[in-house]
Design a protein around this motif. Structure first.
Motif, mmCIF file in Angstrom:
data_model
loop_
_atom_site.group_PDB
_atom_site.id
_atom_site.type_symbol
_atom_site.label_atom_id
_atom_site.label_comp_id
_atom_site.label_asym_id
_atom_site.label_seq_id
_atom_site.Cartn_x
_atom_site.Cartn_y
_atom_site.Cartn_z
ATOM 1 N N MET A 174 -0.854 0.471 -2.704
ATOM 2 C CA MET A 174 -1.002 0.549 -1.270
ATOM 3 C C MET A 174 0.385 0.778 -0.667
ATOM 4 S SD MET A 174 -2.914 -1.903 1.517
ATOM 5 C CE MET A 174 -2.489 -3.400 0.753
ATOM 6 N N TYR A 175 0.425 1.516 0.451
ATOM 7 C CA TYR A 175 1.682 1.812 1.127
ATOM 8 C C TYR A 175 1.454 1.743 2.632
ATOM 9 C CZ TYR A 175 6.129 4.079 2.136
ATOM 10 O OH TYR A 175 7.383 4.355 2.582
ATOM 11 N N LEU A 176 2.372 1.121 3.333
ATOM 12 C CA LEU A 176 2.331 1.040 4.791
ATOM 13 C C LEU A 176 3.566 1.749 5.322
ATOM 14 C CD1 LEU A 176 1.125 -0.208 7.421
ATOM 15 C CD2 LEU A 176 2.575 -2.188 6.986
ATOM 16 N N ASP A 177 3.369 2.790 6.146
ATOM 17 C CA ASP A 177 4.523 3.512 6.677
ATOM 18 C C ASP A 177 5.023 2.879 7.978
ATOM 19 O OD1 ASP A 177 2.991 4.487 8.829
ATOM 20 O OD2 ASP A 177 2.865 6.522 8.048
ATOM 21 N N GLY A 178 6.092 3.389 8.516
ATOM 22 C CA GLY A 178 6.706 2.841 9.715
ATOM 23 C C GLY A 178 5.876 2.976 10.972
ATOM 24 N N SER A 179 4.839 3.794 10.936
ATOM 25 C CA SER A 179 3.962 3.986 12.092
ATOM 26 C C SER A 179 2.706 3.127 12.019
ATOM 27 C CB SER A 179 3.547 5.451 12.193
ATOM 28 O OG SER A 179 4.679 6.274 12.368
ATOM 29 N N GLY A 180 2.586 2.334 10.971
ATOM 30 C CA GLY A 180 1.408 1.480 10.815
ATOM 31 C C GLY A 180 0.253 2.132 10.079
ATOM 32 N N ASN A 181 0.470 3.331 9.555
ATOM 33 C CA ASN A 181 -0.564 3.983 8.752
ATOM 34 C C ASN A 181 -0.618 3.335 7.378
ATOM 35 O OD1 ASN A 181 -1.074 5.898 10.812
ATOM 36 N ND2 ASN A 181 0.659 7.123 10.101
ATOM 37 N N ILE A 182 -1.835 3.207 6.832
ATOM 38 C CA ILE A 182 -2.046 2.563 5.545
ATOM 39 C C ILE A 182 -2.567 3.599 4.562
ATOM 40 C CG2 ILE A 182 -3.286 0.745 4.313
ATOM 41 C CD1 ILE A 182 -3.643 -0.632 7.088
ATOM 42 N N TYR A 183 -1.980 3.630 3.373
ATOM 43 C CA TYR A 183 -2.369 4.549 2.310
ATOM 44 C C TYR A 183 -2.755 3.709 1.099
ATOM 45 C CZ TYR A 183 0.285 7.712 5.294
ATOM 46 O OH TYR A 183 0.753 8.424 6.364
ATOM 47 N N VAL A 184 -3.950 3.953 0.565
ATOM 48 C CA VAL A 184 -4.438 3.164 -0.563
ATOM 49 C C VAL A 184 -4.867 4.093 -1.696
ATOM 50 C CG1 VAL A 184 -6.088 1.418 -1.329
ATOM 51 C CG2 VAL A 184 -5.262 1.384 1.030
ATOM 52 N N ALA A 185 -4.255 3.915 -2.874
ATOM 53 C CA ALA A 185 -4.641 4.658 -4.069
ATOM 54 C C ALA A 185 -5.884 4.007 -4.649
ATOM 55 C CB ALA A 185 -3.504 4.630 -5.083
ATOM 56 N N THR A 186 -6.932 4.803 -4.898
ATOM 57 C CA THR A 186 -8.177 4.266 -5.440
ATOM 58 C C THR A 186 -8.667 5.156 -6.583
ATOM 59 O OG1 THR A 186 -9.806 5.491 -4.117
ATOM 60 C CG2 THR A 186 -8.789 3.563 -3.076
ATOM 61 N N SER A 187 -9.685 4.693 -7.271
ATOM 62 C CA SER A 187 -10.278 5.488 -8.344
ATOM 63 C C SER A 187 -11.157 6.610 -7.784
ATOM 64 C CB SER A 187 -11.103 4.600 -9.274
ATOM 65 O OG SER A 187 -12.149 3.972 -8.547
ATOM 66 N N GLY A 188 -11.359 6.612 -6.465
ATOM 67 C CA GLY A 188 -12.175 7.636 -5.825
ATOM 68 C C GLY A 188 -11.413 8.508 -4.853
ATOM 69 N N GLY A 189 -10.092 8.505 -4.920
ATOM 70 C CA GLY A 189 -9.279 9.325 -4.036
ATOM 71 C C GLY A 189 -8.193 8.523 -3.349
ATOM 72 N N LEU A 190 -7.570 9.108 -2.351
ATOM 73 C CA LEU A 190 -6.527 8.458 -1.561
ATOM 74 C C LEU A 190 -7.107 8.145 -0.184
ATOM 75 C CD1 LEU A 190 -3.586 7.581 -1.105
ATOM 76 C CD2 LEU A 190 -3.108 9.918 -0.367
ATOM 77 N N SER A 191 -7.180 6.874 0.146
ATOM 78 C CA SER A 191 -7.723 6.455 1.441
ATOM 79 C C SER A 191 -6.588 6.259 2.427
ATOM 80 C CB SER A 191 -8.521 5.163 1.292
ATOM 81 O OG SER A 191 -9.670 5.389 0.507
ATOM 82 N N ILE A 192 -6.738 6.822 3.628
ATOM 83 C CA ILE A 192 -5.703 6.767 4.652
ATOM 84 C C ILE A 192 -6.294 6.212 5.938
ATOM 85 C CG2 ILE A 192 -4.035 8.086 6.014
ATOM 86 C CD1 ILE A 192 -4.073 10.214 3.782
ATOM 87 N N SER A 193 -5.615 5.213 6.516
ATOM 88 C CA SER A 193 -6.007 4.663 7.805
ATOM 89 C C SER A 193 -4.888 4.906 8.802
ATOM 90 C CB SER A 193 -6.277 3.161 7.712
ATOM 91 O OG SER A 193 -6.527 2.628 8.999
#
Length: 71
Positions: free
Chosen positions: A1-20
């Motif tokens: 999981m990665y949180l950028d400086g703008s508050g966006n969340i990136y999650v590596a999963t077995s079904g793709g890359l989920s971005i919030s």
């Protein structure tokens, strides 16, 4: 999981890359349809320009447009 400086969340999963982009309220899943090498994403990192580098079972996929497209 990665949180950028703008508050966006990136999650590596077995079904793709989920971005919030709304603090985790909702997620958009990126898959091979957007160019990921494989839907199984095991790691990711963003650089200082917010380019996304995703390690997949099919190799390294990169995005220079916030995850809209990968190569």
């Amino acid at each position: 999981m990665y949180l950028d400086g703008s508050g966006n969340i990136y999650v590596a999963t077995s079904g793709g890359l989920s971005i919030s982009t709304d603090g985790g309220v909702s997620f958009t899943n990126k898959t091979t349809a957007e160019g990921l090498g494989n839907n199984s994403v095991s790691g990711l990192i963003l650089d200082s320009s917010n380019n996304i580098y995703a390690g997949t079972a099919g190799g390294l996929s990169t995005s220079i447009d916030g995850g809209a497209n990968f190569t």
